[in-house]
Enzyme design. Structure first.
Site, PDB file in Angstrom:
ATOM      1  N   ASN A 140       0.854  -1.196   0.000  1.00  0.00           N
ATOM      2  CA  ASN A 140       0.000   0.000   0.000  1.00  0.00           C
ATOM      3  C   ASN A 140       0.886   1.241   0.000  1.00  0.00           C
ATOM      4  O   ASN A 140       1.402   1.644   1.033  1.00  0.00           O
ATOM      5  CB  ASN A 140      -0.909  -0.031   1.245  1.00  0.00           C
ATOM      6  CG  ASN A 140      -1.813   1.185   1.309  1.00  0.00           C
ATOM      7  OD1 ASN A 140      -1.901   1.965   0.359  1.00  0.00           O
ATOM      8  ND2 ASN A 140      -2.486   1.354   2.435  1.00  0.00           N
TER       9      ASN A 140
ATOM     10  N   LYS B 193       0.014   4.259  -0.606  1.00  0.00           N
ATOM     11  CA  LYS B 193      -0.698   5.468  -0.145  1.00  0.00           C
ATOM     12  C   LYS B 193      -0.422   6.636  -1.103  1.00  0.00           C
ATOM     13  O   LYS B 193      -0.345   6.418  -2.300  1.00  0.00           O
ATOM     14  CB  LYS B 193      -0.302   5.768   1.298  1.00  0.00           C
ATOM     15  CG  LYS B 193      -0.435   4.515   2.191  1.00  0.00           C
ATOM     16  CD  LYS B 193      -0.277   4.785   3.647  1.00  0.00           C
ATOM     17  CE  LYS B 193      -0.403   3.464   4.421  1.00  0.00           C
ATOM     18  NZ  LYS B 193      -0.405   3.628   5.860  1.00  0.00           N
TER      19      LYS B 193
ATOM     20  N   HIS C 155      -9.875   1.296   4.543  1.00  0.00           N
ATOM     21  CA  HIS C 155      -8.605   1.559   5.241  1.00  0.00           C
ATOM     22  C   HIS C 155      -8.840   2.626   6.305  1.00  0.00           C
ATOM     23  O   HIS C 155      -9.610   3.567   6.097  1.00  0.00           O
ATOM     24  CB  HIS C 155      -7.546   2.019   4.237  1.00  0.00           C
ATOM     25  CG  HIS C 155      -6.175   2.064   4.848  1.00  0.00           C
ATOM     26  ND1 HIS C 155      -5.771   3.087   5.667  1.00  0.00           N
ATOM     27  CD2 HIS C 155      -5.139   1.189   4.785  1.00  0.00           C
ATOM     28  CE1 HIS C 155      -4.529   2.840   6.071  1.00  0.00           C
ATOM     29  NE2 HIS C 155      -4.126   1.704   5.555  1.00  0.00           N
TER      30      HIS C 155
ATOM     31  N   GLU D 257      -7.216   5.092   7.237  1.00  0.00           N
ATOM     32  CA  GLU D 257      -6.956   6.477   6.827  1.00  0.00           C
ATOM     33  C   GLU D 257      -8.151   7.051   6.072  1.00  0.00           C
ATOM     34  O   GLU D 257      -8.445   8.247   6.171  1.00  0.00           O
ATOM     35  CB  GLU D 257      -5.652   6.543   6.009  1.00  0.00           C
ATOM     36  CG  GLU D 257      -4.450   6.402   6.928  1.00  0.00           C
ATOM     37  CD  GLU D 257      -3.214   5.797   6.282  1.00  0.00           C
ATOM     38  OE1 GLU D 257      -3.121   5.746   5.046  1.00  0.00           O
ATOM     39  OE2 GLU D 257      -2.329   5.357   7.044  1.00  0.00           O
TER      40      GLU D 257
ATOM     41  N   GLU E 165      -5.924  -4.277  10.702  1.00  0.00           N
ATOM     42  CA  GLU E 165      -4.914  -3.240  10.865  1.00  0.00           C
ATOM     43  C   GLU E 165      -5.275  -2.364  12.068  1.00  0.00           C
ATOM     44  O   GLU E 165      -6.043  -1.399  11.924  1.00  0.00           O
ATOM     45  CB  GLU E 165      -4.849  -2.353   9.619  1.00  0.00           C
ATOM     46  CG  GLU E 165      -4.528  -3.103   8.342  1.00  0.00           C
ATOM     47  CD  GLU E 165      -3.980  -2.150   7.293  1.00  0.00           C
ATOM     48  OE1 GLU E 165      -2.800  -2.257   6.978  1.00  0.00           O
ATOM     49  OE2 GLU E 165      -4.724  -1.279   6.825  1.00  0.00           O
TER      50      GLU E 165
ATOM     51  N   GLY F 221       1.929   2.862  10.745  1.00  0.00           N
ATOM     52  CA  GLY F 221       2.931   3.910  10.599  1.00  0.00           C
ATOM     53  C   GLY F 221       3.575   4.342  11.908  1.00  0.00           C
ATOM     54  O   GLY F 221       4.318   5.328  11.938  1.00  0.00           O
TER      55      GLY F 221
HETATM   56  P1  PGA Z   1       2.424   0.744   7.636  1.00  0.00           P
HETATM   57  O1  PGA Z   1       1.002   0.892   6.930  1.00  0.00           O
HETATM   58  O2  PGA Z   1       3.003  -0.578   7.186  1.00  0.00           O
HETATM   59  O3  PGA Z   1       3.226   1.909   7.166  1.00  0.00           O
HETATM   60  O4  PGA Z   1       2.189   0.757   9.115  1.00  0.00           O
HETATM   61  C1  PGA Z   1       0.165  -0.217   6.742  1.00  0.00           C
HETATM   62  C2  PGA Z   1      -1.131   0.207   6.096  1.00  0.00           C
HETATM   63  O5  PGA Z   1      -1.601   1.326   6.370  1.00  0.00           O
HETATM   64  O6  PGA Z   1      -1.706  -0.536   5.309  1.00  0.00           O
END
Ligand code: PGA
Length: 245
Positions: free
Chosen positions: A9, A11, A90, A92, A162, A168
């Protein structure tokens, strides 16, 4: 035996040249033990899909078929460029774009109608984890997000757990915490759809998964792969993750 799944991903990262180089480099990778899918910025999907590299997915869609929705992308547009995978829900999107379970359910239904393979994301915020509300929170996301999804439709789903506090942040849940949630998700799917179908669904983990912890995370029962954010932007790290099975 469920085949493993690893999603990258990206983003809203990488300008065109860097994205192109990374996609080309990653596409040299192959693994017989897992499916690898790249989720770049939607801007690049069309061009990358002509390269015949790794399969591609989108990070979001609009739930309507088409129309006056400035800035949005439709499921059929994705299909028309041979993009077959889609992230829905997701955290976000849920947090920054205020996507609730009802809207997510509409997107799920549109994706099903368009025969896209959905990676359905769920996961609790830290407050829910701390107050031991994490299982109920995720149960509600699944129940409402998958409303009116039948057995045939679900066959094409992957569930990504998640925890929001792990995304992150560099913080990863304990093995026991991951095992509890993945087992709980599979049990819930089994209650709703029957054990055979629930057993065939891949449940992947996402949130600060990297080359150092991937092997351990992927060894946890009911973890069928990962959704990788930050670490998927680096060829060496991502390759190590893919080779962690
Ligand atoms: P990350 O993100 O590996 O940077 O923690 C995972 C995601 O948001 O799918």
């Amino acid at each position: 035996m469920r085949k493993k799944f690893i999603g990258a991903n990206w983003k809203m990262n990488l300008a065109y040249q860097d994205a192109k180089e990374l996609y080309t480099a990653l596409s040299c990778m192959s693994s017989s033990s897992c499916d690898i899918v790249i989720f770049p910025s939607a801007l690049y999907l069309s061009e990358f899909s002509q390269q015949k590299g790794l399969p591609l997915g989108a990070q979001d869609i609009h739930f309507e078929v088409d129309g006056a929705f400035t800035g949005s992308i439709s499921a059929s547009q994705l299909k028309s460029i041979s993009c077959h995978y889609l992230l829905i829900g997701h955290s976000e999107r849920r947090q920054q774009f205020h996507e609730g379970n009802d809207l997510i359910n509409l997107k799920v239904k549109r994706a099903i109608a368009s025969e896209l393979t959905v990676i359905f994301c769920c996961g609790e915020p830290l407050e829910e984890r701390n107050s031991l509300g994490h299982l109920d929170f995720v149960l509600k996301q699944l129940k409402e997000g998958l409303k009116e999804v039948n057995e045939t439709d679900l066959q094409n789903f992957i569930i990504a757990y998640e925890p929001i506090w792990a995304i992150g942040s560099g913080v990863v849940p304990s093995n026991q915490e991951i095992q509890e949630m993945h087992g709980f998700i599979r049990k819930s799917l089994s209650d709703w759809y029957g054990a055979a179908l629930a057993d065939s669904i891949r449940i992947i983990y996402g949130g600060s998964c990297n080359e150092s912890n991937a092997f351990e995370i992927f060894s946890i029962p009911n973890v069928d792969g990962g959704l990788i954010g930050g670490a998927s932007l680096n060829v060496v790290s991502f390759e190590k993750i893919v080779n962690s099975f």
